[in-house]
Design a protein around this motif. Sequence first.
Motif, PDB file in Angstrom:
ATOM      1  N   THR A  78       0.844  -1.196   0.000  1.00 15.80           N
ATOM      2  CA  THR A  78       0.000   0.000   0.000  1.00 15.80           C
ATOM      3  C   THR A  78       0.877   1.243   0.000  1.00 15.80           C
ATOM      4  O   THR A  78       1.768   1.363   0.843  1.00 15.80           O
ATOM      5  N   PRO A  79       0.629   2.158  -0.927  1.00 16.80           N
ATOM      6  CA  PRO A  79       1.426   3.387  -0.950  1.00 16.80           C
ATOM      7  C   PRO A  79       1.231   4.186   0.341  1.00 16.80           C
ATOM      8  O   PRO A  79       0.169   4.118   0.966  1.00 16.80           O
ATOM      9  N   PRO A  80       2.231   4.959   0.748  1.00 19.79           N
ATOM     10  CA  PRO A  80       2.105   5.741   1.982  1.00 19.79           C
ATOM     11  C   PRO A  80       1.170   6.939   1.857  1.00 19.79           C
ATOM     12  O   PRO A  80       0.680   7.446   2.854  1.00 19.79           O
ATOM     13  N   ASN A  81       0.924   7.400   0.636  1.00 20.69           N
ATOM     14  CA  ASN A  81       0.056   8.552   0.405  1.00 20.69           C
ATOM     15  C   ASN A  81      -1.094   8.131  -0.497  1.00 20.69           C
ATOM     16  O   ASN A  81      -0.904   7.929  -1.698  1.00 20.69           O
ATOM     17  N   VAL A  82      -2.267   7.983   0.097  1.00 27.77           N
ATOM     18  CA  VAL A  82      -3.429   7.490  -0.648  1.00 27.77           C
ATOM     19  C   VAL A  82      -4.630   8.382  -0.373  1.00 27.77           C
ATOM     20  O   VAL A  82      -4.890   8.756   0.770  1.00 27.77           O
ATOM     21  N   VAL A  83      -5.349   8.681  -1.442  1.00 25.76           N
ATOM     22  CA  VAL A  83      -6.636   9.367  -1.341  1.00 25.76           C
ATOM     23  C   VAL A  83      -7.657   8.402  -1.897  1.00 25.76           C
ATOM     24  O   VAL A  83      -7.502   7.893  -3.012  1.00 25.76           O
ATOM     25  N   GLU A  84      -8.698   8.127  -1.126  1.00 26.57           N
ATOM     26  CA  GLU A  84      -9.747   7.224  -1.600  1.00 26.57           C
ATOM     27  C   GLU A  84     -11.099   7.800  -1.241  1.00 26.57           C
ATOM     28  O   GLU A  84     -11.305   8.291  -0.128  1.00 26.57           O
ATOM     29  N   THR A  85     -12.009   7.719  -2.212  1.00 30.58           N
ATOM     30  CA  THR A  85     -13.362   8.213  -1.985  1.00 30.58           C
ATOM     31  C   THR A  85     -14.320   7.538  -2.953  1.00 30.58           C
ATOM     32  O   THR A  85     -13.900   6.831  -3.863  1.00 30.58           O
ATOM     33  N   ASP A  86     -15.594   7.779  -2.758  1.00 25.12           N
ATOM     34  CA  ASP A  86     -16.621   7.227  -3.644  1.00 25.12           C
ATOM     35  C   ASP A  86     -16.748   8.103  -4.888  1.00 25.12           C
ATOM     36  O   ASP A  86     -16.229   9.231  -4.943  1.00 25.12           O
TER      37      ASP A  86
END
Length: 133
Positions: A78-86
Motif C-alpha cells: 500500500t502506498p504511503p500517500n493514498v486518497v480514496e473516496t466514492d
Amino acid sequence: MPRRAPDPAQVREDLLAVAPWVADPDAHERPARPVLAAAVRSSLRTLEHAAPGHSVEVRVPPFGAVQCIEGPRHTRGTPPNVVETDAATWLALALGLLSWDAAADRVSASGHRAPEIARWLPVVDVHRRCENG
C-alpha cells in the motif's frame, strides 16, 4: 510510460453528463454505470497528467485509480500517500462543486502528501465555466 492525455473536450463532456446528479442527487436519477465510469476515469486521467508523478495514489473504487504528484515512486504494498473516496464525492471535487476541506469527512486521505491533490482540483470548474460563458 504514462497513458495518453485525455481530450479536454471529452473530459468536460463526461463530467457535465453527471454534474446535475452530483450537484443534487435527490432531484436527479443516478447516471448509468458506464456514464459514471467515464466521468471518473477521464477526470482521474486528467489529474494524472496535470500532476505527473507517483507519490500519491488516488482511488475511486470500483472505477479507477491513478498515481500522481512528483516525488518518490512507491512500488510494493500500500502506498504511503493514498486518497480514496466514492464516485459522487470524487466527481463533486473534480467539478468544483465541493472543496477539499469540505470533503474531509467523505475522503480517506492517508500520508502527509495526500492533501496535495487539492492543488489540481477542480478538473472542470462548472461555476467558472458557466460565468465565463
